[in-house]
Design an enzyme around this catalytic site. Structure first.
Site, PDB file in Angstrom:
ATOM      1  N   HIS A   1       3.837  -0.617   5.233  1.00 57.94           N
ATOM      2  CA  HIS A   1       2.569  -1.534   5.241  1.00 57.94           C
ATOM      3  C   HIS A   1       3.373  -2.521   3.946  1.00 57.94           C
ATOM      4  O   HIS A   1       1.711  -3.262   4.009  1.00 57.94           O
ATOM      5  CB  HIS A   1       0.933  -0.705   5.814  1.00 57.94           C
ATOM      6  CG  HIS A   1       1.219  -0.513   6.961  1.00 57.94           C
ATOM      7  ND1 HIS A   1      -0.265  -0.241   7.691  1.00 57.94           N
ATOM      8  CD2 HIS A   1       2.660  -0.699   7.770  1.00 57.94           C
ATOM      9  CE1 HIS A   1       0.206  -0.011   8.870  1.00 57.94           C
ATOM     10  NE2 HIS A   1       1.332  -0.580   9.569  1.00 57.94           N
TER      11      HIS A   1
ATOM     12  N   CYS B   1       6.038 -21.113  -2.803  1.00 59.13           N
ATOM     13  CA  CYS B   1       7.516 -20.228  -3.309  1.00 59.13           C
ATOM     14  C   CYS B   1       8.044 -21.454  -4.676  1.00 59.13           C
ATOM     15  O   CYS B   1       8.280 -22.852  -3.830  1.00 59.13           O
ATOM     16  CB  CYS B   1       8.519 -19.658  -2.593  1.00 59.13           C
ATOM     17  SG  CYS B   1       9.432 -19.316  -3.155  1.00 59.13           S
TER      18      CYS B   1
HETATM   19  P1  NAD Z   1      -7.909   3.457   8.830  1.00 58.02           P
HETATM   20  O1  NAD Z   1      -9.530   2.596   8.087  1.00 58.02           O
HETATM   21  O2  NAD Z   1      -8.100   2.735   9.930  1.00 58.02           O
HETATM   22  O3  NAD Z   1      -8.992   4.853   9.146  1.00 58.02           O
HETATM   23  C1  NAD Z   1      -9.286   5.612   7.878  1.00 58.02           C
HETATM   24  C2  NAD Z   1      -9.408   6.963   8.798  1.00 58.02           C
HETATM   25  O4  NAD Z   1     -10.053   7.571   7.501  1.00 58.02           O
HETATM   26  C3  NAD Z   1     -10.939   7.007   9.016  1.00 58.02           C
HETATM   27  O5  NAD Z   1     -11.017   7.725  10.527  1.00 58.02           O
HETATM   28  C4  NAD Z   1     -11.714   7.559   8.015  1.00 58.02           C
HETATM   29  O6  NAD Z   1     -12.559   8.767   8.721  1.00 58.02           O
HETATM   30  C5  NAD Z   1     -11.005   8.156   7.790  1.00 58.02           C
HETATM   31  N1  NAD Z   1     -11.764   8.967   5.863  1.00 58.02           N
HETATM   32  C6  NAD Z   1     -12.548   8.261   5.083  1.00 58.02           C
HETATM   33  N2  NAD Z   1     -12.384   8.341   3.747  1.00 58.02           N
HETATM   34  C7  NAD Z   1     -11.797   9.363   4.246  1.00 58.02           C
HETATM   35  C8  NAD Z   1     -11.626  11.204   3.366  1.00 58.02           C
HETATM   36  N3  NAD Z   1     -12.107  11.180   1.612  1.00 58.02           N
HETATM   37  N4  NAD Z   1     -11.036  12.553   3.599  1.00 58.02           N
HETATM   38  C9  NAD Z   1     -10.477  12.415   5.032  1.00 58.02           C
HETATM   39  N5  NAD Z   1     -10.776  10.915   6.088  1.00 58.02           N
HETATM   40  C10 NAD Z   1     -11.270   9.480   4.933  1.00 58.02           C
HETATM   41  O7  NAD Z   1      -7.113   3.656   8.179  1.00 58.02           O
HETATM   42  P2  NAD Z   1      -5.903   3.621   8.615  1.00 58.02           P
HETATM   43  O8  NAD Z   1      -5.423   4.760   8.988  1.00 58.02           O
HETATM   44  O9  NAD Z   1      -4.815   3.618   7.366  1.00 58.02           O
HETATM   45  O10 NAD Z   1      -5.094   1.887   9.230  1.00 58.02           O
HETATM   46  C11 NAD Z   1      -5.422   0.787   8.603  1.00 58.02           C
HETATM   47  C12 NAD Z   1      -4.326  -0.307   8.014  1.00 58.02           C
HETATM   48  O11 NAD Z   1      -5.345  -0.041   6.928  1.00 58.02           O
HETATM   49  C13 NAD Z   1      -3.046   0.889   7.123  1.00 58.02           C
HETATM   50  O12 NAD Z   1      -2.049  -0.129   7.954  1.00 58.02           O
HETATM   51  C14 NAD Z   1      -3.685   0.134   5.951  1.00 58.02           C
HETATM   52  O13 NAD Z   1      -2.444  -0.289   5.803  1.00 58.02           O
HETATM   53  C15 NAD Z   1      -4.607  -0.749   5.810  1.00 58.02           C
HETATM   54  N6  NAD Z   1      -5.660   0.138   4.857  1.00 58.02           N
HETATM   55  C16 NAD Z   1      -4.824  -0.251   3.337  1.00 58.02           C
HETATM   56  C17 NAD Z   1      -5.733   0.449   2.275  1.00 58.02           C
HETATM   57  C18 NAD Z   1      -5.350   0.674   1.009  1.00 58.02           C
HETATM   58  O14 NAD Z   1      -4.017   1.060   0.314  1.00 58.02           O
HETATM   59  N7  NAD Z   1      -6.276   1.913   0.329  1.00 58.02           N
HETATM   60  C19 NAD Z   1      -7.528   0.268   2.469  1.00 58.02           C
HETATM   61  C20 NAD Z   1      -7.641  -0.034   3.616  1.00 58.02           C
HETATM   62  C21 NAD Z   1      -6.902  -0.656   4.030  1.00 58.02           C
END
Ligand code: NAD
Length: 263
Positions: A125, A160
């Site tokens: 992503h 840009c």
């Molecule tokens: P999601 O938010 O859909 O799911 C995250 C999952 O992780 C949830 O089921 C949650 O309960 C679980 N979770 C949270 N903390 C946890 C922990 N400490 N241990 C274990 N499980 C835990 O996230 P996704 O599936 O990655 O999809 C969402 C989209 O969001 C992705 O495409 C991503 O690009 C983007 N995103 C990225 C970030 C980042 O880069 N850190 C942050 C937010 C969203």
């Protein structure tokens, strides 16, 4: 840690020792322990606001401003975030030759900050580490863009210098095409994986969420590590419910111990 979870970690360690190619697929959940909120977990961002799709960003000046407002607000948190125990454990497994590739949906760069080599991480992503033109993909650094916003008190968004296209952090928004090469590579890696660790993802966002399914279809083992049920628990050969930092640290510790002691 309860006995059932410990037994599953031991079983996963045994499977990793046999595996000739192990791949991890990570989602926002692996980074919550670094202070970056996820989208769909109990404290997720979508419980508070709805996403802005690419079509709205392009068509609606107000949506564009709101998009940038959110990004600028969260930028310092992402810039300053440090890898947590989960990222570090994956880097240790890689170092020990037990994990070949990390495919991530995350945009925070924390796998690389934990020490995984750049060419071992597939970012599905995109990345929040820089800004890119939606037209010609020219790269801009955050500092330049923040200077633009400082200098323009009128509610404008940056364009840009080369082609006049809109600038946007180099992440993939809803409605935006996935990066072709990264997607192709991710599915190829998923097909080759003997073990796929799906970590901290609700496994609901497609096409990315199809990556673990691909391993299952190709005959590999999918182990899901998440603190709540996911959309794909039914394809998991092993389900490890709990915080990813603790589970992955216990897994890396166990691998190291048994490697020192022998089988
Ligand atoms: P999601 O938010 O859909 O799911 C995250 C999952 O992780 C949830 O089921 C949650 O309960 C679980 N979770 C949270 N903390 C946890 C922990 N400490 N241990 C274990 N499980 C835990 O996230 P996704 O599936 O990655 O999809 C969402 C989209 O969001 C992705 O495409 C991503 O690009 C983007 N995103 C990225 C970030 C980042 O880069 N850190 C942050 C937010 C969203």
């Amino acid at each position: 840690m309860d006995a059932q979870l410990e037994a599953r970690i031991a079983e996963l360690a045994a499977r990793l020792r046999e595996s000739r190619r192990t791949v991890a697929f990570t989602g926002a959940g692996i980074s919550t322990e670094s202070g970056i909120p996820d989208f769909r977990g109990p404290q997720g961002i979508w419980k508070k606001m709805r996403p802005i799709e690419l079509s709205e960003f392009l068509a609606d000046p107000q949506a564009r401003r709101e998009y940038w407002r959110r990004k600028i607000e969260s930028y310092p948190q992402m810039r300053d975030a440090r890898p947590n125990a989960g990222h570090i454990a994956l880097a240790r497994l890689h170092e020990a030759g037990r994990l070949q590739i990390v495919i991530t949906q995350n945009i925070d760069g924390l796998h690389q900050k934990a020490g995984l080599p750049e060419d071992r991480v597939i970012e599905l992503h995109g990345s929040n580490a820089y800004v890119a033109c939606l037209g010609c993909r020219r790269r801009y650094e955050w500092e330049e863009v923040l200077r633009f916003f400082d200098a323009h008190s009128a509610p404008e968004c940056p364009r840009c210098d080369a082609c006049g296209g809109w600038l946007k952090p180099a992440t993939i928004s809803f409605g935006q095409a996935m990066p072709e090469e990264a997607t192709r590579l991710a599915f190829a890696e998923a097909s080759r994986a003997e073990v796929m660790l799906a970590i901290g993802s609700s496994l609901q966002v497609y096409p990315a969420a199809g990556v673990p399914e691909q391993t299952r279809r190709a005959g590999g083992l999918v182990a899901i590590i998440n603190n709540e049920p996911t959309g794909q628990d039914s394809i998991a050969g092993l389900l490890l419910r709990g915080p990813s930092g603790r589970i992955l640290t216990a897994l890396a510790d166990r691998m190291e111990q048994t490697e020192r002691l022998g089988p």
